[in-house]
Design an enzyme around this catalytic site. Structure first.
Site, PDB file in Angstrom:
ATOM      1  N   LYS A   1      18.883  22.750 -15.931  1.00 19.75           N
ATOM      2  CA  LYS A   1      19.104  23.938 -16.760  1.00 19.75           C
ATOM      3  C   LYS A   1      18.645  23.677 -18.199  1.00 19.75           C
ATOM      4  CE  LYS A   1      21.612  26.270 -13.661  1.00 19.75           C
ATOM      5  NZ  LYS A   1      21.143  27.521 -13.054  1.00 19.75           N
TER       6      LYS A   1
ATOM      7  N   LYS B   1      18.714  34.579  -3.637  1.00 23.51           N
ATOM      8  CA  LYS B   1      20.048  34.074  -3.347  1.00 23.51           C
ATOM      9  C   LYS B   1      20.652  35.002  -2.297  1.00 23.51           C
ATOM     10  CE  LYS B   1      21.094  31.896  -7.798  1.00 23.51           C
ATOM     11  NZ  LYS B   1      19.792  31.272  -7.984  1.00 23.51           N
TER      12      LYS B   1
HETATM   13  O1  LIG Z   1      18.712  27.325  -7.213  1.00 17.89           O
HETATM   14  C1  LIG Z   1      19.151  26.172  -7.161  1.00 17.89           C
HETATM   15  O2  LIG Z   1      18.400  25.220  -6.972  1.00 17.89           O
HETATM   16  C2  LIG Z   1      20.609  25.893  -7.335  1.00 17.89           C
HETATM   17  C3  LIG Z   1      21.480  27.068  -7.580  1.00 17.89           C
HETATM   18  C4  LIG Z   1      21.494  27.581  -8.981  1.00 17.89           C
HETATM   19  O3  LIG Z   1      20.850  27.028  -9.832  1.00 17.89           O
HETATM   20  C5  LIG Z   1      22.378  28.701  -9.309  1.00 17.89           C
HETATM   21  C6  LIG Z   1      23.597  28.775  -8.667  1.00 17.89           C
HETATM   22  C7  LIG Z   1      24.505  29.778  -8.947  1.00 17.89           C
HETATM   23  C8  LIG Z   1      24.184  30.729  -9.886  1.00 17.89           C
HETATM   24  C9  LIG Z   1      22.953  30.688 -10.533  1.00 17.89           C
HETATM   25  C10 LIG Z   1      22.038  29.685 -10.234  1.00 17.89           C
HETATM   26  C11 LIG Z   1      20.685  29.780 -10.871  1.00 17.89           C
HETATM   27  O4  LIG Z   1      19.679  29.465 -10.236  1.00 17.89           O
HETATM   28  O5  LIG Z   1      20.591  30.253 -11.983  1.00 17.89           O
HETATM   29 MG   LIG Z   2      18.272  30.419 -11.797  1.00 16.30          MG
END
Ligand SMILES: O=C(O)CCC(=O)c1ccccc1C(=O)O
Ligand SMILES: [Mg+2]
Length: 328
Positions: free
Chosen positions: A148, A259
């Site tokens: 992140k 997702k």
């Molecule tokens: O996508 C991935 O590799 C992990 C999951 C992840 O980062 C995530 C998980 C929950 C909410 C938001 C996010 C995101 O991608 O921003």
């Molecule tokens: Mg993301």
């Protein structure tokens, strides 16, 4: 057909509160669903909303479940309104597993062999923790990582990134190691350009920059695409199926982070992905193994998504979901 409907809310703690540019997340709350058919077949499903990401909130989902009768029909399951996408996913997946000819061996079991890790991207801890996190995830078999950004001051993140990349570049690896950067919509246009320039200079190790700008800035993200060799992936901008359809109509042909647990109806998601050649990366929302099973099933069924690692390497960030077995 009618089904007995039961639900159990759950809470799962992050080992360390998760920091994104949206703020801090300490506890994942969701709901496990159980449908029982007239002839005794059982199907589980999961509602794992993320309000700040664009789905309904946990409380909205809970309210919806509390207002459902104890016995529901197919009509209920297939007429959930579009403002409850995580509920659509949860109920329809419970329905699918209850009505499938061959039932899953166990709703609570899953594949945890090391070989499967290399198909997943491992989510690194935020900030400096990424460096130790990378060593641990590497030993577990991960070769794709996500980190992140937009959380710490720019210069500090840049220094961590440089160290991270150096560590990842040691030795050779087939398929090559890759790193995803996820800004969670927290950058300004100037910052996004700066990050993309840096990514371009890192020689291809950065697979993509995820959601650099807020959802409202779609056209600016479309405009960034051709100016840099590092790809851009949309995530928050394509949280739900109507959003995917909308950005597709607006011409987005880059990467879609999908997702499944918050996207909406699984059957509609299959239909959308299989009728448009989209470049998809399937990703977790910190659901339990119940939701993950359906999410990964969708990822496998949707053919064009196969070459990119899926984003389900997140279990190390949460307390175990073993308590699930005790719900019923
Ligand atoms: O996508 C991935 O590799 C992990 C999951 C992840 O980062 C995530 C998980 C929950 C909410 C938001 C996010 C995101 O991608 O921003
Ligand atoms: Mg993301």
């Amino acid at each position: 057909m009618n089904y007995k409907f039961e639900f159990r809310p759950y809470q799962r703690k992050f080992k360390r509160p998760l920091q994104t540019s949206h703020g801090i997340w300490e506890i994942r709350e969701g709901i496990i669903l159980r449908l029982t058919t007239d002839n005794g077949k059982i199907g589980f499903g999961e509602i794992a909303p993320i309000g700040w990401f664009g789905s309904e909130t946990f409380l909205e989902a809970l309210d919806y479940c509390r207002n459902l009768p104890n016995v529901i029909s197919d009509r209920t399951i297939f007429s959930i309104p579009p403002n409850l996408p995580a509920c659509q996913f949860g109920l329809e997946s419970a329905w699918e597993s209850a009505t499938l000819k061959t039932q899953f061996k166990s709703a609570f079991s899953e594949d945890k062999t090391p070989a499967s890790k290399s198909n997943h991207s491992g989510l690194l801890p935020g900030g400096e923790g990424a460096l130790l996190g990378r060593q641990i995830l590497w030993m577990q078999g991960y070769r794709t990582f996500k980190w992140k950004i937009g959380v710490l001051p720019f210069q500090r993140e840049l220094r961590i990134l440089q160290e991270l990349v150096l560590a990842l570049q040691q030795g050779t690896c087939d398929p090559p190691v890759s790193l995803r950067l996820d800004a969670n919509g927290g950058l300004s246009l100037a910052e996004a350009e700066e990050w993309l320039k840096i990514c371009d200079q890192l020689g291809g190790i950065i697979e993509y920059l995820e959601q650099p700008l807020p959802v409202t800035e779609l056209q600016a993200m479309v405009g960034l695409g051709p100016r840099f060799s590092t790809a851009i992936a949309l995530d928050e901008s394509v949280a739900t199926l109507p959003q995917m359809q909308s950005v597709y109509r607006q011409g987005w042909r880059g990467i879609y982070v999908i997702k499944p647990c918050i996207a909406g109806s699984p059957s509609e998601l299959r239909q959308f992905c299989n009728s448009h050649q989209i470049d998809a990366v399937f990703s977790s929302v910190f659901e339990t193994k119940i939701g993950r099973k359906m999410a990964l099933k969708l990822a496998t069924e949707i053919k064009n998504s196969s070459h990119r690692a899926t984003g389900f390497g997140v279990d190390h960030l949460l307390e175990s979901d073993k308590i699930l077995e005790l719900l019923w």
